[in-house]
Scaffold this active site. Structure first.
Site, PDB file in Angstrom:
ATOM      1  N   SER A  38       0.831  -1.204   0.000  1.00  0.00           N
ATOM      2  CA  SER A  38       0.000   0.000   0.000  1.00  0.00           C
ATOM      3  C   SER A  38       0.863   1.250   0.000  1.00  0.00           C
ATOM      4  O   SER A  38       1.981   1.254   0.542  1.00  0.00           O
ATOM      5  CB  SER A  38      -0.887   0.005   1.248  1.00  0.00           C
TER       6      SER A  38
ATOM      7  N   TYR B 224      -2.483  -0.363   9.931  1.00  0.00           N
ATOM      8  CA  TYR B 224      -2.673  -0.889   8.573  1.00  0.00           C
ATOM      9  C   TYR B 224      -1.375  -0.751   7.781  1.00  0.00           C
ATOM     10  O   TYR B 224      -0.902  -1.702   7.159  1.00  0.00           O
ATOM     11  CB  TYR B 224      -3.807  -0.137   7.873  1.00  0.00           C
TER      12      TYR B 224
END
Length: 335
Positions: free
Chosen positions: A127, A152
């Site tokens: 990501s 995350y």
């Protein structure tokens, strides 16, 4: 090829599966169909995939060790693309354990499955959030990414480290894909485009964080998928010029690579809202809010490595992409 796509009922997993099936690959999809967002949307995606003879689906959680071992015993995969993960930056603050189970425990099970069944190449979703506190832009794979600002992001950085370990110890070729703000038809209901479109069409206020001062490298789903397919087809090898005195974080002495996949054209959040207003022919009721914990104010991808290695650079304009999403949304929800 026979390809395992994890998270096949998800946004990117669905589109990737469609692309692979269209070119003649056999796709085995798994998903745990969790209720992080509307399960009906996931089931609708799956219905489209199940129309293909070369697609098969198993409901399975990555964290189910025995189930994952059985999956790899039952199939001989040529490629594995791991897109299953607990998504969302803000949700990681509320429910950290979901990220550990899916993004850490689950990823070990993927790595073990690939190792023991001699998979030729594992590609996996990382990501843009791994860039964390970095401010030098565009973000390059050559930059240090040791300062995540959400769990995350930390879990995605951990995936890259875990993959490198397996590339080193077991010569498993792995490629991490740092996606930049993916949007498009069949997108996730927790993402800005979906929330904004729904709010504007329903004439409800939309929350605009950081008082509209956000900048994002919005990347259309078709561009993301094209990048994933090209990278998955190209098995990484050891970088012969890799130097441990000046380590290149994007490659290694073992078969390991990391790539950005982004549009390389950052857009101001207010311009993004304007694009939705144009597509819907309605004006948004804007509720200006402060920046949220874990959010970064700006993202922009350096995609020169992607261009150099697989001759691809995303190019869909935000207005074109938003128009396609709004058309899909109106049709799907009968708005």
């Amino acid at each position: 090829m026979k390809v395992l796509v994890t998270g096949a009922a998800g946004f990117i997993g669905y589109h990737l599966s469609e692309k692979l099936l269209a070119r003649g690959d056999e796709v085995v999809g798994i998903d745990n169909l969790n209720d992080y967002y509307d399960v009906n949307l996931k089931l609708s995606r799956l219905e489209h995939l199940k129309a293909h003879q070369a697609f098969s689906f198993t409901k399975l959680d990555l964290a189910d060790r025995a189930g994952m071992e059985q999956l790899f015993q039952d199939h001989a995969f040529d490629r594995v693309v791991n897109l299953a993960a607990q998504a969302g930056v803000r949700y990681s603050i509320e429910n950290p354990h979901a990220y550990v189970d899916s993004n850490l425990v689950g990823f070990v099970n993927i790595l073990e499955g690939c190792r023991h069944s001699n998979v030729a190449h594992l590609s996996y979703a990382s990501s843009s959030s791994v860039y964390g506190a970095n401010t030098l832009q565009p973000f390059s794979e050559l930059h240090n990414v040791d300062h995540p600002v959400s769990l995350y992001a930390a879990s995605k950085k951990a995936n890259e480290l875990m993959a490198h370990t397996y590339s080193n110890l077991f010569k498993l070729p792995t490629t991490g894909l740092r996606f930049f703000t993916v949007y498009g038809p069949w997108g996730r209901p927790d993402m800005a485009l979906f929330l904004f479109t729904k709010g504007i069409l329903d004439q409800q206020p939309i929350n605009i964080f950081n008082n509209g001062q956000m900048i994002r490298d919005f990347t259309y789903i078709d561009d993301i998928v094209e990048g994933v397919v090209r990278v998955t087809d190209k098995i990484p090898t050891a970088n012969p010029e890799w130097n441990s005195d000046k380590p290149d974080p994007s490659s290694s002495f073992c078969p390991y690579r990391v790539f950005n996949i982004g549009n390389n054209t950052p857009v101001k959040l207010m311009d993004f809202v304007e694009a939705i207003e144009k597509a819907t022919e309605k004006t948004a009721i804007k509720n200006m809010m402060p920046i949220q914990p874990g959010d970064v104010p700006s993202t922009c991808a350096d995609v020169s490595a992607l261009e150099q290695e697989v001759d691809f650079k995303p190019s869909t304009s935000v207005q074109d992409g938003v128009n396609k999403f709004v058309s899909w949304y109106r049709e799907y929800y009968q708005k």
